[in-house]
Design an enzyme around this catalytic site. Structure first.
Site, PDB file in Angstrom:
ATOM      1  N   ARG A  76      31.889  40.939 -50.017  1.00 44.00           N
ATOM      2  CA  ARG A  76      30.524  40.908 -49.506  1.00 44.00           C
ATOM      3  C   ARG A  76      30.027  39.469 -49.316  1.00 44.00           C
ATOM      4  NH1 ARG A  76      25.145  43.566 -52.238  1.00 44.00           N
ATOM      5  NH2 ARG A  76      25.428  41.750 -53.573  1.00 44.00           N
ATOM      6  N   TYR A 115      21.685  46.399 -39.690  1.00 38.52           N
ATOM      7  CA  TYR A 115      20.718  45.744 -40.583  1.00 38.52           C
ATOM      8  C   TYR A 115      20.542  44.257 -40.301  1.00 38.52           C
ATOM      9  CZ  TYR A 115      25.067  45.002 -43.299  1.00 38.52           C
ATOM     10  OH  TYR A 115      26.339  44.694 -43.707  1.00 38.52           O
ATOM     11  N   HIS A 199      19.530  51.721 -46.336  1.00 39.58           N
ATOM     12  CA  HIS A 199      20.773  51.012 -46.634  1.00 39.58           C
ATOM     13  C   HIS A 199      21.525  51.663 -47.777  1.00 39.58           C
ATOM     14  CE1 HIS A 199      23.508  48.167 -48.500  1.00 39.58           C
ATOM     15  NE2 HIS A 199      23.754  47.814 -47.260  1.00 39.58           N
ATOM     16  N   ARG A 202      20.053  51.509 -53.900  1.00 39.86           N
ATOM     17  CA  ARG A 202      19.714  50.270 -54.601  1.00 39.86           C
ATOM     18  C   ARG A 202      18.829  49.361 -53.747  1.00 39.86           C
ATOM     19  NH1 ARG A 202      25.041  49.270 -52.962  1.00 39.86           N
ATOM     20  NH2 ARG A 202      25.248  47.393 -51.682  1.00 39.86           N
ATOM     21  N   HIS A 225      24.222  54.783 -47.123  1.00 40.52           N
ATOM     22  CA  HIS A 225      25.396  54.455 -47.936  1.00 40.52           C
ATOM     23  C   HIS A 225      25.152  55.026 -49.336  1.00 40.52           C
ATOM     24  CE1 HIS A 225      25.952  50.383 -45.642  1.00 40.52           C
ATOM     25  NE2 HIS A 225      26.917  51.181 -45.258  1.00 40.52           N
ATOM     26  N   HIS A 262      30.386  57.348 -47.230  1.00 34.53           N
ATOM     27  CA  HIS A 262      31.347  57.147 -48.333  1.00 34.53           C
ATOM     28  C   HIS A 262      31.272  58.301 -49.343  1.00 34.53           C
ATOM     29  CE1 HIS A 262      32.076  53.224 -46.701  1.00 34.53           C
ATOM     30  NE2 HIS A 262      30.861  52.779 -46.983  1.00 34.53           N
ATOM     31  N   ASP A 313      33.346  51.655 -39.811  1.00 35.88           N
ATOM     32  CA  ASP A 313      32.660  50.860 -40.829  1.00 35.88           C
ATOM     33  C   ASP A 313      32.869  49.360 -40.670  1.00 35.88           C
ATOM     34  OD1 ASP A 313      31.292  50.055 -43.072  1.00 35.88           O
ATOM     35  OD2 ASP A 313      32.476  51.161 -44.531  1.00 35.88           O
TER      36      ASP A 313
END
Ligand code: ZN
Length: 447
Positions: A76, A115, A199, A202, A225, A262, A313
């Site tokens: 990431r 995003y 998103h 979290r 997600h 996922h 993805d």
């Protein structure tokens, strides 16, 4: 009235010989006339349920070890570095190249989980929808069918912490997010759907999630997600007192309009809960393998009757064949058995997988696509039956050969809305788009 060549056509209920697909002026299948017997084989175009277009620019560039414990979280960091370099122009150039590659591989529609909204310093562009429009223009230029899912991204963790510096480009509050959806919907042509993406749990506080869901139109698609990483599952239990999927099922009206991306880490109740809700799970096998995410419990989910589709993805692979192949192979490797994705009535793995993909396409994308039924949009693939992989093929093994045999791309033509955009295996604008992509990559990679 345009016509897709006479063919043996595969629909989820099986092969049918000598069908002539006629297309009305709106790109819809008018009727399936009969046009004599032919060897040509036509299948529905594949829906790509999960894509981050900008990540095409970094495919293959995060495969060097940076830490002995490299994981999703260190990947990431590389992704954030790339995300910081894009402008609307470079995003358009990269997305157009990606969509050419998707169409050539057999994806005729794409759900873009978008995003990368703002300028590098986090301020909106003069046109706050500039980055969204770059994706829309890339889709229109290449002819791929688009479901644009602007992403709501508000916080950096379940504790509600502020976004980090490199996440500022992603940020909205609820009001500015809903305004973006309104602006995009007002301009959307008939071939474009604007949906909603959260998103992740979290990144979206619970109260914000409720406000946004209440504000959406009744037919809006919602993608999220969820449960990709065990760390996310642990944090959700700690902060919200439940596993992510369980929390979502308890706190939102999850139904067939929803796509859970996922959903890797599930317990049995969650498997049954998703399946019973009617939501689609978007499985991204090559990305999940590349990132070391874990394996989705496919067999249990199929037994529960759950809906599912596939997504490219991170764009580490742009191929429905490879995506489906690895979905099955992951299961074989972990169970040490063969031919997992089958049913009693459908012993062919390739056919069972393609049936799953076909049946979720409309619900997840919001477009009338997926099964080549009368009234659906004419999104179809003509396979190269002269390829060696199809020598001597019969109906019962043709789809298994396509999915499991070799690596030569067997998509000869791709049709979207009754228009042929890939001919002879090449996209009709591939050269000019590839040249522009190469120049954009030079700019993105300049130090
Ligand atoms: Zn994703």
């Amino acid at each position: 009235m345009r016509t897709i060549p006479n063919a043996r056509i595969w629909r989820p209920d099986g092969w049918q010989d000598g069908v002539r697909l006629e297309v009305d002026p709106h790109g819809r299948i008018a009727r399936g006339g009969h046009g004599g017997t032919t060897d040509q084989r036509v299948v529905p175009g594949i829906a790509n349920l999960h894509s981050h277009a900008f990540q095409r620019a970094m495919a293959g560039m995060a495969e060097r070890q940076t830490d002995a414990n490299d994981s999703f979280w260190t990947w990431r960091e590389t992704m954030y570095r790339f995300a910081g370099r894009f402008t609307p122009e470079t995003l358009h150039a990269v997305a157009a190249q990606l969509y050419v590659e998707m169409l050539e591989a057999g994806y005729t529609s794409v759900c873009e989980f978008h995003y990368l909204h703002h300028a590098l310093d986090g301020r909106p562009y003069d046109d706050p929808a500039a980055m969204s429009r770059a994706l829309i223009e890339a889709a229109q230029e290449t002819g791929i069918r688009l479901t644009l899912l602007p992403v709501l991204y508000m916080s950096g963790g379940f504790d509600g912490r502020a976004l980090g510096e490199r996440q500022r480009r992603f940020a909205h509050d609820v009001d500015s997010y809903l305004r973006l959806l309104d602006v995009l919907r007002a301009d959307a042509p008939g071939t474009l759907r604007i949906g909603c993406a959260l998103h992740s749990l979290r990144a979206v506080p619970a109260d914000a999630m409720r406000v946004v869901l209440d504000a959406l139109s009744a037919d809006s698609r919602v993608h999220i997600h969820i449960a990709e990483q065990t760390g996310e599952v642990d944090d959700c239990i700690a902060m919200r007192g439940a596993r992510p999927v369980q929390w979502l099922l308890d706190n939102a009206d999850v139904d067939a309009r929803w796509t859970l991306v996922h959903a890797t880490h599930l317990v049995d109740d969650e498997v049954r809960g998703i399946a019973g809700s009617g939501a689609t799970v978007a499985l991204c096998s090559t990305t999940e393998a590349n990132l070391g995410d874990g394996l989705f419990p496919l067999r249990a989910y199929l037994d529960a009757g759950g809906a599912w589709g596939i997504g490219s993805d991170s764009q580490i692979s742009v191929s429905p064949v490879e995506e489906l192949r690895w979905l099955e192979y992951g299961q074989r490797l972990t169970t040490r058995r063969r031919n997992i994705a089958v049913t009693e009535a459908s012993p062919s793995v390739g056919e069972t997988l393609l049936r799953g993909v076909a049946r979720s396409a409309a619900a997840s994308t919001g477009h009338a696509i997926g099964t080549l039924a009368e009234g659906e949009s004419a999104d179809a693939l003509v396979l190269d039956i002269n390829a060696a992989q199809f020598a001597g093929a019969r109906d019962k093994d043709a789809l298994d050969r396509w999915i499991f045999s070799g690596n030569r791309n067997l998509v000869r033509e791709a049709w979207v809305d009754g228009r042929c955009v890939v001919d002879g295996g090449r996209h009709v604008r591939s050269d000019v788009i590839a040249t522009r992509f190469a120049a954009a990559m030079e700019r993105l990679l300049a130090e």
